[in-house]
Write a protein that holds these residues in place. Sequence first.
Motif, PDB file in Angstrom:
ATOM      1  N   ALA A   1       3.633   5.921  -0.992  1.00  0.00           N
ATOM      2  CA  ALA A   1       2.178   5.904  -1.175  1.00  0.00           C
ATOM      3  C   ALA A   1       1.512   5.206   0.003  1.00  0.00           C
ATOM      4  O   ALA A   1       2.142   4.404   0.707  1.00  0.00           O
ATOM      5  N   ILE A   2       0.265   5.530   0.212  1.00  0.00           N
ATOM      6  CA  ILE A   2      -0.539   4.862   1.234  1.00  0.00           C
ATOM      7  C   ILE A   2      -1.508   3.915   0.509  1.00  0.00           C
ATOM      8  O   ILE A   2      -2.198   4.326  -0.427  1.00  0.00           O
ATOM      9  N   ILE A   3      -1.534   2.683   0.955  1.00  0.00           N
ATOM     10  CA  ILE A   3      -2.523   1.739   0.411  1.00  0.00           C
ATOM     11  C   ILE A   3      -3.522   1.448   1.527  1.00  0.00           C
ATOM     12  O   ILE A   3      -3.119   1.094   2.643  1.00  0.00           O
TER      13      ILE A   3
ATOM     14  N   ILE B   1       2.863  -1.142   8.402  1.00  0.00           N
ATOM     15  CA  ILE B   1       1.514  -1.706   8.250  1.00  0.00           C
ATOM     16  C   ILE B   1       0.723  -1.460   9.532  1.00  0.00           C
ATOM     17  O   ILE B   1       1.253  -1.634  10.630  1.00  0.00           O
ATOM     18  N   ASN B   2      -0.512  -1.055   9.399  1.00  0.00           N
ATOM     19  CA  ASN B   2      -1.404  -0.925  10.547  1.00  0.00           C
ATOM     20  C   ASN B   2      -2.678  -1.674  10.184  1.00  0.00           C
ATOM     21  O   ASN B   2      -3.343  -1.336   9.208  1.00  0.00           O
TER      22      ASN B   2
ATOM     23  N   VAL C   1       4.016   2.386   1.680  1.00  0.00           N
ATOM     24  CA  VAL C   1       4.934   1.657   0.794  1.00  0.00           C
ATOM     25  C   VAL C   1       5.894   2.605   0.083  1.00  0.00           C
ATOM     26  O   VAL C   1       5.589   3.779  -0.117  1.00  0.00           O
ATOM     27  N   ASP C   2       7.051   2.048  -0.281  1.00  0.00           N
ATOM     28  CA  ASP C   2       8.072   2.830  -0.974  1.00  0.00           C
ATOM     29  C   ASP C   2       8.102   2.393  -2.446  1.00  0.00           C
ATOM     30  O   ASP C   2       8.328   1.220  -2.752  1.00  0.00           O
TER      31      ASP C   2
ATOM     32  N   MET D   1       4.881   7.400  10.145  1.00  0.00           N
ATOM     33  CA  MET D   1       3.589   6.885   9.648  1.00  0.00           C
ATOM     34  C   MET D   1       2.474   7.851  10.052  1.00  0.00           C
ATOM     35  O   MET D   1       2.552   8.475  11.101  1.00  0.00           O
ATOM     36  N   PHE D   2       1.478   7.939   9.212  1.00  0.00           N
ATOM     37  CA  PHE D   2       0.358   8.818   9.523  1.00  0.00           C
ATOM     38  C   PHE D   2      -0.575   8.147  10.531  1.00  0.00           C
ATOM     39  O   PHE D   2      -0.636   6.932  10.620  1.00  0.00           O
TER      40      PHE D   2
END
Lengths: 97, 453
Positions: free
Chosen positions: A10-12, A40-41, A56-57, B1-2
């Motif tokens: 998922a993307i948070i 993380i960005n 995240v996994d 990563m996107f």
Amino acid sequence: MKTEANKDQAIITVVGQDRPGIIAGITTLLAGHAINVLDINQTIFHETLFNMIMLVDLAACTQSFDKLQQELEQLGRQLGVDIRMQLTAVYEAMNRI
Amino acid sequence: MFDPYEILETQRMFSQEHLDVRTITMGIDLHDCASDSSAKACQRIYDKITRLAEHLVSTGEAISREYGIPIINKRISVTPIAAIAAAADDTDNYTNYALALDQAAKTVGVNYIGGFSALIQKGMTRGEKNLLKSIPEALNRTERVCASLNLGTTRSGINMDGVREAGLIIKALAARSADQQGFACAKLVVFANAPDDNPFMAGAFTGPGEGECTLNIGVSGPGVVLAALKQAGDCTVDQLAELIKETAFKVTRAGQLVGSEAARRLGVPLGILDLSLAPTPAVGDSIARILEAMGLETCGAWGTTCALAMLNDAVKKGGIMASSRVGGLSGAFIPVSEDEGMIHAVEAGALSLEKLEAMTCVCSVGIDMVAIPGDTPASTISGIIADELAVGVYNNKTTAVRLIPVPGAVVGDKVSYGGLWGDAPIMQVNPSDCSLFINRGGHIPAPIHSLKS
């Protein structure tokens, strides 16, 4: 569709006013449910606008998706930021052929 | 990563530009519900719908949450009821079938159920005649039932007896729902070349050959296209077309994702994706504003038909690669009351019924959600329908009419239906009489290009 392969990822996204403890608060919550952070960005726009994207996994996650979403939203309210979590499939579908 | 840009762009589409899946519509075949007892048939219909669609709404909501894609409507379409009710020999009034559909829709929590319908492009059976007679009462006694008539096809020509009848039905519907400004008319669509797998209301039904139970998805996204065009700046129209294609691709992929996931969870096959730009009354979610963003002062100005043709075509070209199961209406919808920009164009005097008719030659559907003066004769309404169906039949495309002759209203008035139905300014209708033509009745032979094989 390739969505099945990444069903557990998922993307948070976190957007809001910068303040100490945002990353700590979120990662503590995630760790408590055995969620692994894959990437993380994080950036600060205009000196104060906090913007973070986490991959995240959820494979070993001990919490249901719905409940986790609710907990993140509640944490967002406490920290004064907007926290959203979506399965990666939607980003993959819309941006990858 | 996107790429973070991709992630933020995707989120912006959902949160600010109204990108959504407009509807997931479960198509249910009802042939096995027919019975010589209408009461028994109605019970079977209720039981079958509530069994198959029991988890439709909760599944849609779960997918919406997990993927972050708003799914606005969950709906049901069924076999045209005229074909099912014809088996009953104890009644000529099919209102009870509509009541059973209404009750089933309420039980499973869908806001509309389509299929109180008859496919009468060439002729009418006893059951179809009964259904037509029942429409005014059925739509006025139910809340969630939608009706449709297919009055012409390119293969069969146009049923002009049906066209005449449709004008009378629309007047009767308006009269019966006068206290709601004729709202019952909004639940009846008359078609040429009606698609069997359309997921959008009010015209959805499950046609012959569609199988036992399927899931049809209607995507949307005028706001996303509008936002993209606004950022385009000074460029040529072919560059605009390219931008629309790219946007339509992304929108359709979101729909394909939702559709395949919903079908998997519900254990039913995915039918089709309908690649339609469906506006809502929300500011920024308008087809008219897209046309204006291309360089027109107001929708309806000269150039409108051309701009719409390009938009419609580019949407299909972008969407077709994003899904292998494209069907339904697929194109741009141009309802008046449901589109903030269209409403503005009518009120500004830039958009007439005649221009709308021209626009329907190059986009999906037709003269849709248009309010007209309450004293418009039934024969004139039939005349509008006849013209619109001719556009469809002779150009090998779907066209449709959804008119509301608002009782007591005149040009300059505006009526409000609320929610997605929006506000409708009363549009001017050409007062010249066509009753002699309409009252001839009969059947217009199929056009020459029906003889393809």
